[in-house]
Scaffold this motif. Structure first.
Motif, PDB file in Angstrom:
ATOM      1  N   ASN A  99     -80.991  31.515  45.409  1.00  0.00           N
ATOM      2  CA  ASN A  99     -82.036  31.038  46.304  1.00  0.00           C
ATOM      3  C   ASN A  99     -82.211  31.928  47.533  1.00  0.00           C
ATOM      4  O   ASN A  99     -82.523  31.448  48.621  1.00  0.00           O
ATOM      5  CB  ASN A  99     -81.748  29.597  46.734  1.00  0.00           C
ATOM      6  N   GLU A 123     -86.178  23.804  52.346  1.00  0.00           N
ATOM      7  CA  GLU A 123     -85.700  22.672  51.559  1.00  0.00           C
ATOM      8  C   GLU A 123     -86.565  22.456  50.320  1.00  0.00           C
ATOM      9  O   GLU A 123     -87.796  22.484  50.390  1.00  0.00           O
ATOM     10  CB  GLU A 123     -85.711  21.410  52.420  1.00  0.00           C
ATOM     11  N   SER A 125     -86.315  24.439  47.538  1.00  0.00           N
ATOM     12  CA  SER A 125     -86.173  25.615  46.685  1.00  0.00           C
ATOM     13  C   SER A 125     -84.791  25.620  46.043  1.00  0.00           C
ATOM     14  O   SER A 125     -83.820  25.119  46.615  1.00  0.00           O
ATOM     15  CB  SER A 125     -86.413  26.893  47.482  1.00  0.00           C
ATOM     16  N   ARG A 126     -84.706  26.201  44.832  1.00  0.00           N
ATOM     17  CA  ARG A 126     -83.451  26.132  44.080  1.00  0.00           C
ATOM     18  C   ARG A 126     -82.974  27.475  43.550  1.00  0.00           C
ATOM     19  O   ARG A 126     -81.791  27.649  43.303  1.00  0.00           O
ATOM     20  CB  ARG A 126     -83.610  25.147  42.913  1.00  0.00           C
ATOM     21  N   ASP A 144     -89.952  30.439  42.185  1.00  0.00           N
ATOM     22  CA  ASP A 144     -88.747  29.618  42.014  1.00  0.00           C
ATOM     23  C   ASP A 144     -88.849  28.916  40.661  1.00  0.00           C
ATOM     24  O   ASP A 144     -89.621  27.973  40.487  1.00  0.00           O
ATOM     25  CB  ASP A 144     -88.680  28.596  43.153  1.00  0.00           C
ATOM     26  N   ALA A 147     -87.166  25.027  40.471  1.00  0.00           N
ATOM     27  CA  ALA A 147     -87.878  24.067  41.311  1.00  0.00           C
ATOM     28  C   ALA A 147     -89.368  24.008  40.997  1.00  0.00           C
ATOM     29  O   ALA A 147     -90.059  23.076  41.421  1.00  0.00           O
ATOM     30  CB  ALA A 147     -87.682  24.404  42.786  1.00  0.00           C
TER      31      ALA A 147
END
Length: 426
Positions: A99, A123, A125-126, A144, A147
């Protein structure tokens, strides 16, 4: 398969004759290699390839299509899985499954990389799988995958990654209940034709569509294109990456490779000027990236392959690259197949109706799972990363676009899946 085995044996025998490093070669570019940090496969172990430590660098000779053996570590980082560069080629950007988006200063004399900074997504996002830099060098886009969203970061004058200023996450799902239960942001591309706003194309595997967003050139505020917000590939085909060309009349052709459907879809789009002229587009068609004898026998899902007599091979596409025609030859589109382990070569026939992507070759990559490949700046050589084999293979490109394997041995690297080339400074 017997013929393929004979070809492999011949190539390996010839490569043994050329295995000694070339002495005195003037390598004129640096080639950066991104890798996953994963345990080596059996093939990697055979060639004494360990676990990746980060970004590797080696020399590349453009005139001959030769890679210097034995890449060296340029920067320690976990799983750098895609690259982008600043317009002046002084900064290399990458992203990680952890990330992060990261900026490195490039020493074009030595090939060394120096960390500038790294930034994590906001916040939600993965893990990023693809990055792109706008032509003016002011924005970085990060896709991403887990996500299912796209983040945009401001780039500072010194090349560092600045604040996240926008996010696009307005996607849906697709018919495949395993791979398309929610959005999967796979790649993004900036398009700047100089007549309207800066645009970005966002490719979502989960909803089978490519969305178009625009950025105000002064404020960088993002809006979705109200006239032509998306390009749709066939349901369940799962779009992944794309290649494009701009035509003489100002229209764009976009060639989207579809991971789940082992196919490529051709769109033609004419952008508006942002001042009243509307964007218009059409879908020209979708073609399989596999030879006819595999029709109906290919599927991405290994569990379904194992459970069915009718599915004999798992395949998914990975990358698409466009190459202009030479000396009257048709332009060429290349798409990599993982599973069939080949590069599908299409001639782009658009001088008559119906327009066609004509498959003229399915070239083995002599390795497993070609996730990424690139054509060098001469347009005469292709470099292919076989992710699961740990081998980087070289091919020459014939005048008609067909591929011819090099007799040189491969370059070995742990889980290779990204390349970037920067001119060497002397």
């Amino acid at each position: 398969m017997r013929i393929r085995g004979l070809i492999l044996s011949l190539l390996f025998a010839l490569s043994a004759l050329a295995a000694a490093p070339f002495a005195g070669i003037d390598y004129d570019q640096w080639m950066y290699i991104g890798n996953y940090r994963s345990a080596p496969t059996a093939e990697m172990n055979e060639h004494h390839i360990g676990v990746s430590e980060g970004i590797y660098v080696t020399g590349y000779r453009t005139a001959w299509g030769i890679v210097e053996p034995n890449p060296r570590l340029a920067a320690e980082v976990s799983s750098p899985n895609f690259f982008a560069v600043s317009p002046d080629k002084k900064v290399l950007y990458t992203c990680t499954t952890g990330n992060e988006v990261i900026a490195y200063a490039v020493d074009a004399g030595t090939g060394d990389l120096t960390l500038i900074n790294s930034v994590r997504g906001n916040e939600g996002s993965r893990g990023y799988c693809h990055v792109a830099v706008s032509p003016d060098g002011r924005l970085l886009a990060a896709a991403d995958y887990p996500a299912g969203l796209f983040d945009f970061f401001r780039l500072n004058p010194d090349g560092s990654v600045g604040a996240q200023i926008a996010r696009f996450d307005r996607f849906g799902s697709g018919p495949d209940k395993i791979r398309q239960e929610h959005p999967y942001g796979h790649s993004s591309y900036f398009i700047d034709d100089g007549t309207g706003p800066l645009r970005a194309l966002l490719v979502d595997l989960g909803s089978d569509r490519v969305s178009i967003v625009s950025f105000d050139r002064e404020t960088l505020a993002m809006t979705q294109d109200p006239d032509y917000p998306e390009m749709k590939v066939p349901a369940g085909h799962g779009c992944r990456h794309l290649a494009w060309r701009r035509l003489a009349d100002g229209a764009y052709d976009f060639f989207v490779n579809n991971e789940l459907g082992s196919s490529v879809t051709w769109f033609r789009v004419r952008f508006g000027d942002g001042k009243g002229t509307k964007t218009a587009g059409e879908t020209i068609g979708t073609w399989s990236t596999l030879p006819a004898e595999f029709d109906g026998k290919v599927h991405w899902n290994q569990a379904e392959v194992d459970a069915s007599d009718g599915l004999s091979l798992m395949n998914s596409t990975a990358e698409a690259v466009y190459r202009a025609g030479e000396n009257g030859s048709p332009a060429t589109l290349y798409v990599s197949n993982r599973g069939h382990d080949s590069i599908a070569v299409f001639q782009i026939l658009d001088g008559a109706e119906p327009k066609e992507l004509k498959a003229v070759q399915f070239m083995s990559t002599f390795g497993r799972s070609p996730r990424y490949f690139a054509i060098d700046k001469t347009g005469k050589h292709m470099i292919v990363c076989n992710k699961r084999s740990g081998s980087i293979r070289l091919f020459s490109i014939e005048e008609d676009g067909r591929l011819k394997p090099s007799i040189l041995p491969p370059v070995w690297s742990p889980w290779p899946l990204a390349l970037e080339f920067i001119d060497k400074e002397k």
